[in-house]
Motif scaffolding. Sequence first.
Motif, PDB file in Angstrom:
ATOM      1  N   LYS A  40      46.751  53.849   4.870  1.00  0.00           N
ATOM      2  CA  LYS A  40      45.801  54.813   5.432  1.00  0.00           C
ATOM      3  C   LYS A  40      44.499  54.158   5.878  1.00  0.00           C
ATOM      4  O   LYS A  40      43.922  54.532   6.902  1.00  0.00           O
ATOM      5  N   PHE A  41      44.027  53.194   5.087  1.00  0.00           N
ATOM      6  CA  PHE A  41      42.653  52.723   5.251  1.00  0.00           C
ATOM      7  C   PHE A  41      42.538  51.336   5.880  1.00  0.00           C
ATOM      8  O   PHE A  41      41.610  51.076   6.652  1.00  0.00           O
ATOM      9  N   ARG A  42      43.466  50.447   5.570  1.00  0.00           N
ATOM     10  CA  ARG A  42      43.386  49.075   6.101  1.00  0.00           C
ATOM     11  C   ARG A  42      43.356  49.029   7.634  1.00  0.00           C
ATOM     12  O   ARG A  42      42.596  48.230   8.207  1.00  0.00           O
ATOM     13  N   PRO A  43      44.153  49.852   8.329  1.00  0.00           N
ATOM     14  CA  PRO A  43      44.141  49.743   9.796  1.00  0.00           C
ATOM     15  C   PRO A  43      42.762  49.980  10.405  1.00  0.00           C
ATOM     16  O   PRO A  43      42.415  49.354  11.412  1.00  0.00           O
ATOM     17  N   TRP A  44      41.990  50.876   9.817  1.00  0.00           N
ATOM     18  CA  TRP A  44      40.680  51.184  10.390  1.00  0.00           C
ATOM     19  C   TRP A  44      39.740  49.989  10.327  1.00  0.00           C
ATOM     20  O   TRP A  44      38.884  49.809  11.205  1.00  0.00           O
ATOM     21  N   ILE A  45      39.892  49.160   9.294  1.00  0.00           N
ATOM     22  CA  ILE A  45      39.068  47.949   9.198  1.00  0.00           C
ATOM     23  C   ILE A  45      39.371  47.029  10.371  1.00  0.00           C
ATOM     24  O   ILE A  45      38.467  46.425  10.964  1.00  0.00           O
ATOM     25  N   LEU A  46      40.650  46.932  10.740  1.00  0.00           N
ATOM     26  CA  LEU A  46      41.053  46.100  11.881  1.00  0.00           C
ATOM     27  C   LEU A  46      40.613  46.717  13.206  1.00  0.00           C
ATOM     28  O   LEU A  46      40.013  46.051  14.056  1.00  0.00           O
ATOM     29  N   ALA A 100      40.840  59.791   7.982  1.00  0.00           N
ATOM     30  CA  ALA A 100      41.410  58.667   7.228  1.00  0.00           C
ATOM     31  C   ALA A 100      42.454  59.142   6.221  1.00  0.00           C
ATOM     32  O   ALA A 100      43.505  58.508   6.060  1.00  0.00           O
ATOM     33  N   ASP A 101      42.187  60.258   5.534  1.00  0.00           N
ATOM     34  CA  ASP A 101      43.158  60.774   4.562  1.00  0.00           C
ATOM     35  C   ASP A 101      44.460  61.210   5.230  1.00  0.00           C
ATOM     36  O   ASP A 101      45.488  61.309   4.561  1.00  0.00           O
ATOM     37  N   ARG A 102      44.410  61.469   6.539  1.00  0.00           N
ATOM     38  CA  ARG A 102      45.605  61.916   7.267  1.00  0.00           C
ATOM     39  C   ARG A 102      46.173  60.833   8.179  1.00  0.00           C
ATOM     40  O   ARG A 102      47.021  61.113   9.021  1.00  0.00           O
ATOM     41  N   THR A 103      45.699  59.614   8.004  1.00  0.00           N
ATOM     42  CA  THR A 103      46.237  58.479   8.758  1.00  0.00           C
ATOM     43  C   THR A 103      47.490  57.970   8.059  1.00  0.00           C
ATOM     44  O   THR A 103      47.492  57.757   6.845  1.00  0.00           O
ATOM     45  N   HIS A 104      48.557  57.754   8.811  1.00  0.00           N
ATOM     46  CA  HIS A 104      49.805  57.234   8.252  1.00  0.00           C
ATOM     47  C   HIS A 104      50.299  56.102   9.140  1.00  0.00           C
ATOM     48  O   HIS A 104      50.688  56.329  10.289  1.00  0.00           O
ATOM     49  N   THR A 105      50.252  54.885   8.632  1.00  0.00           N
ATOM     50  CA  THR A 105      50.777  53.730   9.362  1.00  0.00           C
ATOM     51  C   THR A 105      51.549  52.855   8.379  1.00  0.00           C
ATOM     52  O   THR A 105      51.457  53.047   7.158  1.00  0.00           O
ATOM     53  N   ARG A 106      52.272  51.887   8.903  1.00  0.00           N
ATOM     54  CA  ARG A 106      53.010  50.977   8.023  1.00  0.00           C
ATOM     55  C   ARG A 106      52.070  50.085   7.225  1.00  0.00           C
ATOM     56  O   ARG A 106      52.484  49.432   6.270  1.00  0.00           O
ATOM     57  N   GLU A 135      47.443  48.477  -0.240  1.00  0.00           N
ATOM     58  CA  GLU A 135      47.238  49.812  -0.801  1.00  0.00           C
ATOM     59  C   GLU A 135      48.389  50.113  -1.759  1.00  0.00           C
ATOM     60  O   GLU A 135      49.551  50.064  -1.360  1.00  0.00           O
ATOM     61  N   ARG A 136      48.049  50.418  -3.010  1.00  0.00           N
ATOM     62  CA  ARG A 136      49.078  50.619  -4.034  1.00  0.00           C
ATOM     63  C   ARG A 136      49.141  52.059  -4.556  1.00  0.00           C
ATOM     64  O   ARG A 136      50.158  52.465  -5.095  1.00  0.00           O
TER      65      ARG A 136
END
Length: 487
Positions: A80-86, A71-77, A208-209
Amino acid sequence: MKGNEQKISFVEKIGYSLGDLAANLIFQTLMTFLAFFYTDVYKIPPNIASTIIFVGGMTGAFFNPIMGIIADRTHTRWGKFRPWILWTSIPFGVMAMLAFRAPEYNLNGKIAYALITYILLVIIYSANNLPYASLSGVMTGSMKERNSISSYRFTAVMIAQFIVQSLLLPLVYILGDGNKTVGFEKAIMMFAIIGVVFFIITFLTTRERIHPKREQKTPIKEDLKDLFRNKPWFAMLLATIFIFITLSLKGGMYVYYFDNYLNAPSLQSFLNDVGFNSLITHLNKFLVSIGMHGFKWPDDPATSGFSIFNAIGIIMMIVGIGISKPMADTYGKRNVFGYSIVLSALTLVAFYFYSPSAIYLVFITQCIHGFFYGISTPLLWAMIADVADYSEWKNNRRATAIIFSAMIFGLKAGLSIGGALVAGILGFYGYNELLQEQSQQTVSGIQLAISLYPALTFLLAAASLFLYEIGKHKELQIQEDLEKRRS
Protein backbone atom coordinates in the motif's frame (compact mmCIF):
# COMPACT_ATOMS: atom_id res chain seq x y z
CA MET A 1 2.59 -13.74 12.21
CA LYS A 2 5.46 -15.64 13.80
CA GLY A 3 7.80 -13.89 16.17
CA ASN A 4 10.89 -14.26 13.98
CA GLU A 5 9.05 -12.65 11.08
CA GLN A 6 8.61 -9.54 13.21
CA LYS A 7 12.38 -9.02 13.47
CA ILE A 8 13.62 -6.30 11.13
CA SER A 9 17.12 -6.62 9.67
CA PHE A 10 19.80 -3.97 10.06
CA VAL A 11 19.75 -3.34 6.29
CA GLU A 12 16.00 -2.75 6.27
CA LYS A 13 16.20 -0.37 9.24
CA ILE A 14 18.96 1.61 7.52
CA GLY A 15 17.06 1.60 4.22
CA TYR A 16 13.90 2.82 5.92
CA SER A 17 15.76 5.55 7.80
CA LEU A 18 17.27 6.96 4.60
CA GLY A 19 13.77 7.97 3.51
CA ASP A 20 13.45 10.30 6.49
CA LEU A 21 16.95 11.65 5.94
CA ALA A 22 15.91 12.53 2.38
CA ALA A 23 12.62 14.16 3.40
CA ASN A 24 14.24 16.08 6.25
CA LEU A 25 16.85 17.71 4.08
CA ILE A 26 13.88 19.67 2.72
CA PHE A 27 11.59 19.63 5.76
CA GLN A 28 14.30 20.98 8.10
CA THR A 29 15.07 23.68 5.53
CA LEU A 30 11.41 24.71 5.51
CA MET A 31 11.24 24.71 9.31
CA THR A 32 14.49 26.63 9.86
CA PHE A 33 14.94 28.89 6.85
CA LEU A 34 11.63 29.42 5.01
CA ALA A 35 10.76 32.67 6.82
CA PHE A 36 14.39 33.82 6.46
CA PHE A 37 14.37 32.94 2.74
CA TYR A 38 11.14 34.86 2.10
CA THR A 39 12.05 37.96 4.14
CA ASP A 40 15.82 38.32 3.74
CA VAL A 41 16.51 36.60 0.39
CA TYR A 42 13.33 37.03 -1.66
CA LYS A 43 12.52 40.37 0.05
CA ILE A 44 8.86 39.66 0.80
CA PRO A 45 7.58 41.77 3.76
CA PRO A 46 7.27 39.74 7.01
CA ASN A 47 3.48 40.05 7.36
CA ILE A 48 2.93 38.84 3.79
CA ALA A 49 5.47 36.04 4.28
CA SER A 50 3.55 34.99 7.40
CA THR A 51 0.33 34.72 5.38
CA ILE A 52 2.03 32.71 2.60
CA ILE A 53 3.49 30.24 5.09
CA PHE A 54 0.19 29.81 6.93
CA VAL A 55 -2.14 29.59 3.90
CA GLY A 56 0.22 27.41 1.89
CA GLY A 57 0.99 25.09 4.79
CA MET A 58 -2.61 24.66 5.88
CA THR A 59 -3.67 23.92 2.29
CA GLY A 60 -1.15 21.11 2.26
CA ALA A 61 -2.24 19.99 5.72
CA PHE A 62 -5.86 19.50 4.66
CA PHE A 63 -4.66 17.28 1.83
CA ASN A 64 -3.38 14.73 4.37
CA PRO A 65 -6.72 13.07 5.24
CA ILE A 66 -7.42 12.71 1.51
CA MET A 67 -3.99 11.13 1.05
CA GLY A 68 -4.65 8.82 4.00
CA ILE A 69 -7.87 7.57 2.42
CA ILE A 70 -6.08 7.06 -0.92
CA ALA A 71 -3.11 5.23 0.64
CA ASP A 72 -5.28 2.85 2.70
CA ARG A 73 -7.07 1.90 -0.53
CA THR A 74 -3.94 1.46 -2.65
CA HIS A 75 -3.34 -2.14 -3.75
CA THR A 76 -0.18 -3.05 -5.66
CA ARG A 77 2.21 -5.99 -5.72
CA TRP A 78 4.60 -3.76 -3.70
CA GLY A 79 2.04 -3.05 -0.98
CA LYS A 80 0.00 0.00 0.00
CA PHE A 81 2.64 2.48 1.07
CA ARG A 82 6.01 1.67 -0.53
CA PRO A 83 4.91 2.58 -4.09
CA TRP A 84 4.10 6.14 -3.07
CA ILE A 85 7.66 6.67 -1.85
CA LEU A 86 8.88 5.71 -5.33
CA TRP A 87 6.22 7.58 -7.34
CA THR A 88 6.71 10.88 -5.50
CA SER A 89 10.51 10.90 -5.26
CA ILE A 90 11.29 12.92 -8.42
CA PRO A 91 8.30 15.34 -8.12
CA PHE A 92 9.38 16.04 -4.52
CA GLY A 93 12.91 16.92 -5.63
CA VAL A 94 11.70 19.14 -8.48
CA MET A 95 9.24 21.09 -6.31
CA ALA A 96 11.87 21.63 -3.60
CA MET A 97 14.18 23.25 -6.16
CA LEU A 98 11.38 25.47 -7.49
CA ALA A 99 10.26 26.56 -4.01
CA PHE A 100 13.74 27.89 -3.17
CA ARG A 101 14.29 29.78 -6.41
CA ALA A 102 13.91 33.56 -6.36
CA PRO A 103 12.90 34.74 -9.86
CA GLU A 104 12.90 38.51 -10.44
CA TYR A 105 9.20 39.44 -10.35
CA ASN A 106 7.42 42.45 -8.89
CA LEU A 107 5.99 42.03 -5.36
CA ASN A 108 2.66 40.55 -6.56
CA GLY A 109 4.53 38.13 -8.82
CA LYS A 110 6.80 37.09 -5.94
CA ILE A 111 3.80 36.49 -3.68
CA ALA A 112 2.03 34.37 -6.31
CA TYR A 113 5.19 32.39 -7.12
CA ALA A 114 6.04 31.75 -3.45
CA LEU A 115 2.48 30.69 -2.58
CA ILE A 116 2.01 28.35 -5.56
CA THR A 117 5.38 26.62 -5.22
CA TYR A 118 4.99 26.23 -1.46
CA ILE A 119 1.49 24.74 -1.77
CA LEU A 120 2.65 22.26 -4.42
CA LEU A 121 5.71 21.33 -2.35
CA VAL A 122 3.71 20.56 0.81
CA ILE A 123 1.14 18.56 -1.19
CA ILE A 124 3.90 16.42 -2.73
CA TYR A 125 5.48 16.16 0.70
CA SER A 126 2.19 14.74 2.05
CA ALA A 127 1.90 12.25 -0.80
CA ASN A 128 5.43 11.07 0.00
CA ASN A 129 5.76 11.35 3.77
CA LEU A 130 2.34 10.06 4.83
CA PRO A 131 2.87 6.65 3.17
CA TYR A 132 6.45 6.69 4.46
CA ALA A 133 5.30 7.25 8.06
CA SER A 134 2.49 4.68 7.67
CA LEU A 135 5.02 2.12 6.45
CA SER A 136 6.57 1.97 9.94
CA GLY A 137 3.22 0.73 11.27
CA VAL A 138 3.10 -2.26 8.89
CA MET A 139 6.76 -3.35 8.77
CA THR A 140 6.34 -5.26 12.05
CA GLY A 141 3.79 -5.94 14.78
CA SER A 142 6.44 -5.87 17.51
CA MET A 143 6.33 -2.67 19.55
CA LYS A 144 9.96 -3.15 20.64
CA GLU A 145 11.02 -3.44 17.01
CA ARG A 146 9.06 -0.26 16.26
CA ASN A 147 11.00 1.49 19.01
CA SER A 148 14.18 0.28 17.33
CA ILE A 149 13.02 1.38 13.86
CA SER A 150 12.15 4.79 15.27
CA SER A 151 15.61 5.12 16.82
CA TYR A 152 17.28 4.37 13.47
CA ARG A 153 14.88 6.68 11.70
CA PHE A 154 15.42 9.61 13.99
CA THR A 155 19.18 9.20 14.03
CA ALA A 156 18.87 9.77 10.27
CA VAL A 157 16.62 12.78 10.98
CA MET A 158 19.31 14.17 13.29
CA ILE A 159 21.91 13.77 10.53
CA ALA A 160 19.69 15.74 8.14
CA GLN A 161 19.00 18.29 10.84
CA PHE A 162 22.74 18.65 11.48
CA ILE A 163 23.42 19.21 7.78
CA VAL A 164 20.64 21.79 7.41
CA GLN A 165 20.84 23.68 10.67
CA SER A 166 24.62 23.66 11.05
CA LEU A 167 25.94 23.69 7.50
CA LEU A 168 23.27 25.03 5.14
CA LEU A 169 23.75 28.73 5.86
CA PRO A 170 27.57 28.59 5.47
CA LEU A 171 27.03 26.40 2.41
CA VAL A 172 24.69 29.02 0.93
CA TYR A 173 27.37 31.68 1.32
CA ILE A 174 30.12 29.41 -0.05
CA LEU A 175 28.17 28.04 -3.07
CA GLY A 176 26.78 31.47 -3.91
CA ASP A 177 30.09 33.26 -3.30
CA GLY A 178 28.21 35.62 -0.97
CA ASN A 179 25.04 35.70 -3.12
CA LYS A 180 22.34 34.07 -0.95
CA THR A 181 19.90 33.67 -3.85
CA VAL A 182 22.35 31.62 -5.92
CA GLY A 183 23.58 29.79 -2.83
CA PHE A 184 20.10 28.59 -1.85
CA GLU A 185 19.38 27.39 -5.41
CA LYS A 186 22.60 25.33 -5.58
CA ALA A 187 22.29 23.90 -2.07
CA ILE A 188 18.66 22.80 -2.52
CA MET A 189 19.48 21.25 -5.91
CA MET A 190 22.13 19.14 -4.17
CA PHE A 191 19.67 18.13 -1.43
CA ALA A 192 17.03 17.22 -4.03
CA ILE A 193 19.34 14.89 -5.97
CA ILE A 194 20.47 13.12 -2.79
CA GLY A 195 16.84 12.84 -1.67
CA VAL A 196 15.64 11.14 -4.86
CA VAL A 197 18.37 8.50 -4.59
CA PHE A 198 17.60 7.81 -0.92
CA PHE A 199 13.83 7.49 -1.53
CA ILE A 200 14.51 4.84 -4.17
CA ILE A 201 16.76 2.94 -1.71
CA THR A 202 13.96 3.04 0.89
CA PHE A 203 11.51 1.60 -1.63
CA LEU A 204 13.91 -1.22 -2.58
CA THR A 205 14.96 -2.30 0.92
CA THR A 206 11.68 -2.34 2.92
CA ARG A 207 8.77 -4.77 3.23
CA GLU A 208 5.14 -4.52 4.37
CA ARG A 209 4.27 -7.38 6.72
CA ILE A 210 1.06 -6.29 8.49
CA HIS A 211 -1.95 -6.44 6.19
CA PRO A 212 -5.68 -5.89 6.82
CA LYS A 213 -7.75 -9.04 6.87
CA ARG A 214 -8.78 -10.01 3.35
CA GLU A 215 -12.45 -9.75 4.23
CA GLN A 216 -12.07 -6.30 5.81
CA LYS A 217 -14.30 -3.68 4.19
CA THR A 218 -13.03 -0.13 4.28
CA PRO A 219 -15.92 2.34 4.03
CA ILE A 220 -14.64 5.87 4.55
CA LYS A 221 -17.48 6.65 6.95
CA GLU A 222 -16.44 3.82 9.27
CA ASP A 223 -12.78 4.86 9.13
CA LEU A 224 -13.69 8.39 10.18
CA LYS A 225 -16.05 7.17 12.90
CA ASP A 226 -13.31 4.95 14.35
CA LEU A 227 -10.90 7.86 14.20
CA PHE A 228 -13.01 10.32 16.16
CA ARG A 229 -13.79 7.75 18.86
CA ASN A 230 -10.07 7.10 19.35
CA LYS A 231 -8.99 9.19 22.37
CA PRO A 232 -5.24 8.37 22.06
CA TRP A 233 -5.37 9.53 18.43
CA PHE A 234 -6.83 12.88 19.53
CA ALA A 235 -4.12 13.21 22.20
CA MET A 236 -1.35 12.58 19.67
CA LEU A 237 -2.91 14.98 17.17
CA LEU A 238 -2.80 17.79 19.75
CA ALA A 239 0.71 16.85 20.86
CA THR A 240 1.97 16.78 17.27
CA ILE A 241 0.50 20.21 16.49
CA PHE A 242 2.04 21.83 19.58
CA ILE A 243 5.42 20.13 19.14
CA PHE A 244 5.79 21.29 15.54
CA ILE A 245 4.61 24.79 16.38
CA THR A 246 7.46 24.82 18.91
CA LEU A 247 10.09 23.40 16.57
CA SER A 248 9.11 25.69 13.70
CA LEU A 249 8.90 28.80 15.90
CA LYS A 250 12.19 28.47 17.75
CA GLY A 251 14.01 26.86 14.81
CA GLY A 252 12.97 29.62 12.43
CA MET A 253 13.78 32.38 14.92
CA TYR A 254 17.31 31.27 15.92
CA VAL A 255 18.90 32.83 12.83
CA TYR A 256 17.40 36.20 13.81
CA TYR A 257 18.47 35.64 17.45
CA PHE A 258 22.10 35.30 16.42
CA ASP A 259 21.94 38.16 13.91
CA ASN A 260 20.09 40.66 16.11
CA TYR A 261 20.19 39.72 19.82
CA LEU A 262 23.51 38.12 20.76
CA ASN A 263 26.51 40.43 21.07
CA ALA A 264 28.85 40.03 18.06
CA PRO A 265 32.14 40.77 19.90
CA SER A 266 31.19 38.29 22.65
CA LEU A 267 30.37 35.69 20.00
CA GLN A 268 33.72 36.35 18.29
CA SER A 269 35.52 35.91 21.61
CA PHE A 270 33.66 32.64 22.21
CA LEU A 271 34.62 31.32 18.75
CA ASN A 272 38.25 32.13 19.49
CA ASP A 273 38.12 30.54 22.96
CA VAL A 274 36.67 27.24 21.73
CA GLY A 275 39.15 27.11 18.85
CA PHE A 276 36.61 27.32 16.02
CA ASN A 277 38.34 30.14 14.12
CA SER A 278 41.69 28.40 14.53
CA LEU A 279 40.15 25.17 13.21
CA ILE A 280 38.90 26.88 10.04
CA THR A 281 42.30 28.53 9.49
CA HIS A 282 44.25 25.28 9.91
CA LEU A 283 41.78 23.37 7.74
CA ASN A 284 42.29 25.86 4.92
CA LYS A 285 46.08 25.64 5.28
CA PHE A 286 45.88 21.85 5.11
CA LEU A 287 43.72 21.90 1.97
CA VAL A 288 46.12 24.29 0.25
CA SER A 289 49.15 22.21 1.30
CA ILE A 290 47.79 19.11 -0.48
CA GLY A 291 47.11 21.03 -3.67
CA MET A 292 43.44 21.80 -3.12
CA HIS A 293 41.74 25.17 -2.98
CA GLY A 294 40.75 26.44 0.43
CA PHE A 295 37.16 27.43 1.06
CA LYS A 296 35.85 30.80 2.18
CA TRP A 297 33.98 30.29 5.44
CA PRO A 298 31.65 33.22 6.24
CA ASP A 299 33.57 35.61 8.48
CA ASP A 300 30.67 37.08 10.49
CA PRO A 301 30.46 35.57 14.01
CA ALA A 302 26.65 35.24 13.88
CA THR A 303 26.76 32.66 11.05
CA SER A 304 29.51 30.61 12.72
CA GLY A 305 27.87 30.85 16.14
CA PHE A 306 24.50 29.83 14.67
CA SER A 307 26.09 26.78 13.03
CA ILE A 308 27.89 25.61 16.18
CA PHE A 309 24.79 26.25 18.32
CA ASN A 310 22.68 23.99 16.11
CA ALA A 311 25.46 21.41 15.78
CA ILE A 312 25.91 20.86 19.51
CA GLY A 313 22.15 20.75 20.02
CA ILE A 314 21.83 18.02 17.41
CA ILE A 315 24.77 16.03 18.80
CA MET A 316 23.11 16.07 22.22
CA MET A 317 19.79 15.07 20.62
CA ILE A 318 21.52 12.00 19.16
CA VAL A 319 22.77 11.15 22.67
CA GLY A 320 19.18 11.48 23.90
CA ILE A 321 17.91 9.26 21.09
CA GLY A 322 20.47 6.65 22.15
CA ILE A 323 18.85 6.19 25.57
CA SER A 324 15.27 6.65 24.36
CA LYS A 325 14.57 3.02 23.43
CA PRO A 326 15.80 1.37 26.66
CA MET A 327 13.95 3.98 28.73
CA ALA A 328 10.74 3.46 26.72
CA ASP A 329 11.05 -0.32 27.04
CA THR A 330 11.39 0.05 30.82
CA TYR A 331 8.98 2.86 31.67
CA GLY A 332 6.66 3.02 28.65
CA LYS A 333 6.63 5.47 25.76
CA ARG A 334 4.01 7.83 27.19
CA ASN A 335 5.82 8.53 30.46
CA VAL A 336 9.26 8.98 28.93
CA PHE A 337 7.88 11.18 26.15
CA GLY A 338 5.96 13.42 28.55
CA TYR A 339 8.78 14.00 31.02
CA SER A 340 11.32 14.73 28.29
CA ILE A 341 9.04 17.35 26.71
CA VAL A 342 8.48 19.09 30.08
CA LEU A 343 12.22 19.20 30.81
CA SER A 344 12.87 20.52 27.29
CA ALA A 345 10.36 23.32 27.90
CA LEU A 346 12.03 24.34 31.16
CA THR A 347 15.41 24.69 29.44
CA LEU A 348 13.84 27.00 26.85
CA VAL A 349 12.58 29.29 29.63
CA ALA A 350 16.20 29.83 30.71
CA PHE A 351 17.03 31.61 27.43
CA TYR A 352 14.73 34.48 28.44
CA PHE A 353 17.02 35.44 31.34
CA TYR A 354 20.33 35.52 29.43
CA SER A 355 21.96 38.80 28.44
CA PRO A 356 23.30 39.27 24.88
CA SER A 357 26.84 38.61 26.11
CA ALA A 358 26.07 35.39 28.08
CA ILE A 359 27.34 33.24 25.22
CA TYR A 360 28.60 30.31 27.28
CA LEU A 361 25.28 29.98 29.12
CA VAL A 362 23.41 30.06 25.80
CA PHE A 363 25.48 27.17 24.44
CA ILE A 364 25.40 25.10 27.64
CA THR A 365 21.61 25.45 27.82
CA GLN A 366 21.33 24.37 24.19
CA CYS A 367 23.25 21.18 25.05
CA ILE A 368 20.86 20.35 27.89
CA HIS A 369 17.79 21.20 25.80
CA GLY A 370 19.00 19.04 22.90
CA PHE A 371 19.55 16.05 25.19
CA PHE A 372 16.09 16.16 26.78
CA TYR A 373 14.28 16.78 23.50
CA GLY A 374 16.25 14.00 21.79
CA ILE A 375 14.78 11.44 24.19
CA SER A 376 11.26 12.28 22.96
CA THR A 377 12.07 12.42 19.25
CA PRO A 378 11.77 8.75 18.19
CA LEU A 379 8.87 8.11 20.55
CA LEU A 380 6.38 10.40 18.80
CA TRP A 381 6.05 8.27 15.67
CA ALA A 382 6.33 4.99 17.56
CA MET A 383 3.38 6.11 19.71
CA ILE A 384 1.38 6.99 16.59
CA ALA A 385 2.02 3.47 15.24
CA ASP A 386 0.75 2.17 18.58
CA VAL A 387 -2.41 4.27 18.10
CA ALA A 388 -3.00 2.41 14.80
CA ASP A 389 -2.67 -0.87 16.71
CA TYR A 390 -5.04 0.44 19.39
CA SER A 391 -7.62 1.23 16.71
CA GLU A 392 -7.32 -2.27 15.23
CA TRP A 393 -7.45 -3.83 18.71
CA LYS A 394 -10.56 -1.88 19.70
CA ASN A 395 -12.49 -1.90 16.38
CA ASN A 396 -11.17 -5.12 14.79
CA ARG A 397 -10.37 -3.13 11.62
CA ARG A 398 -7.03 -1.67 10.56
CA ALA A 399 -6.72 1.77 8.91
CA THR A 400 -3.06 2.69 9.29
CA ALA A 401 -2.73 5.53 6.79
CA ILE A 402 -5.74 7.55 7.90
CA ILE A 403 -4.39 7.56 11.47
CA PHE A 404 -0.97 8.67 10.26
CA SER A 405 -2.62 11.20 7.95
CA ALA A 406 -4.11 12.94 10.94
CA MET A 407 -0.67 13.12 12.52
CA ILE A 408 0.93 14.46 9.32
CA PHE A 409 -1.93 16.99 9.31
CA GLY A 410 -0.84 17.95 12.83
CA LEU A 411 2.76 18.20 11.69
CA LYS A 412 1.82 20.42 8.74
CA ALA A 413 -0.53 22.53 10.84
CA GLY A 414 2.18 22.99 13.46
CA LEU A 415 4.78 23.82 10.81
CA SER A 416 2.39 26.32 9.20
CA ILE A 417 1.37 27.98 12.45
CA GLY A 418 4.93 28.06 13.80
CA GLY A 419 6.41 29.34 10.53
CA ALA A 420 3.69 31.97 10.25
CA LEU A 421 4.38 32.97 13.86
CA VAL A 422 8.05 33.56 13.03
CA ALA A 423 7.22 36.04 10.28
CA GLY A 424 4.16 37.35 12.16
CA ILE A 425 6.09 38.03 15.38
CA LEU A 426 8.82 39.77 13.39
CA GLY A 427 6.21 41.96 11.72
CA PHE A 428 4.36 42.62 15.00
CA TYR A 429 7.55 43.75 16.74
CA GLY A 430 8.59 45.94 13.80
CA TYR A 431 11.31 43.91 12.07
CA ASN A 432 12.71 45.62 8.96
CA GLU A 433 14.98 43.46 6.79
CA LEU A 434 16.56 46.58 5.26
CA LEU A 435 17.95 47.87 8.58
CA GLN A 436 21.45 46.98 9.76
CA GLU A 437 20.33 47.26 13.41
CA GLN A 438 16.81 46.46 14.64
CA SER A 439 14.90 48.42 17.30
CA GLN A 440 14.92 47.33 20.95
CA GLN A 441 11.25 46.35 20.60
CA THR A 442 12.12 43.98 17.74
CA VAL A 443 15.06 42.49 19.63
CA SER A 444 12.85 41.86 22.67
CA GLY A 445 10.28 40.11 20.47
CA ILE A 446 13.00 37.85 19.04
CA GLN A 447 14.14 36.99 22.57
CA LEU A 448 10.60 36.02 23.60
CA ALA A 449 10.15 33.92 20.46
CA ILE A 450 13.05 31.60 21.29
CA SER A 451 12.24 31.23 24.99
CA LEU A 452 8.84 31.79 26.62
CA TYR A 453 6.62 31.38 23.56
CA PRO A 454 7.99 27.94 22.48
CA ALA A 455 8.21 26.79 26.12
CA LEU A 456 4.46 27.38 26.43
CA THR A 457 3.61 25.31 23.34
CA PHE A 458 5.91 22.48 24.50
CA LEU A 459 4.07 22.39 27.85
CA LEU A 460 0.72 22.25 26.01
CA ALA A 461 2.06 19.25 24.05
CA ALA A 462 2.92 17.49 27.31
CA ALA A 463 -0.52 18.32 28.75
CA SER A 464 -2.16 16.62 25.75
CA LEU A 465 -0.84 13.28 26.99
CA PHE A 466 -3.43 13.22 29.78
CA LEU A 467 -5.79 11.98 27.03
CA TYR A 468 -3.34 9.26 25.90
CA GLU A 469 -4.41 6.07 27.67
CA ILE A 470 -1.88 3.63 26.16
CA GLY A 471 0.47 3.07 29.08
CA LYS A 472 3.14 0.38 29.23
CA HIS A 473 0.78 -2.39 30.40
CA LYS A 474 -1.78 -1.61 27.71
CA GLU A 475 1.00 -1.57 25.05
CA LEU A 476 1.86 -5.18 25.96
CA GLN A 477 -1.79 -6.25 26.14
CA ILE A 478 -2.56 -4.81 22.69
CA GLN A 479 0.51 -6.47 21.17
CA GLU A 480 -0.32 -9.88 22.63
CA ASP A 481 -4.00 -9.73 21.64
CA LEU A 482 -3.21 -8.65 18.07
CA GLU A 483 -0.57 -11.37 17.67
CA LYS A 484 -3.19 -13.97 18.61
CA ARG A 485 -5.73 -12.54 16.14
CA ARG A 486 -3.22 -12.31 13.27
CA SER A 487 -1.96 -15.85 13.81
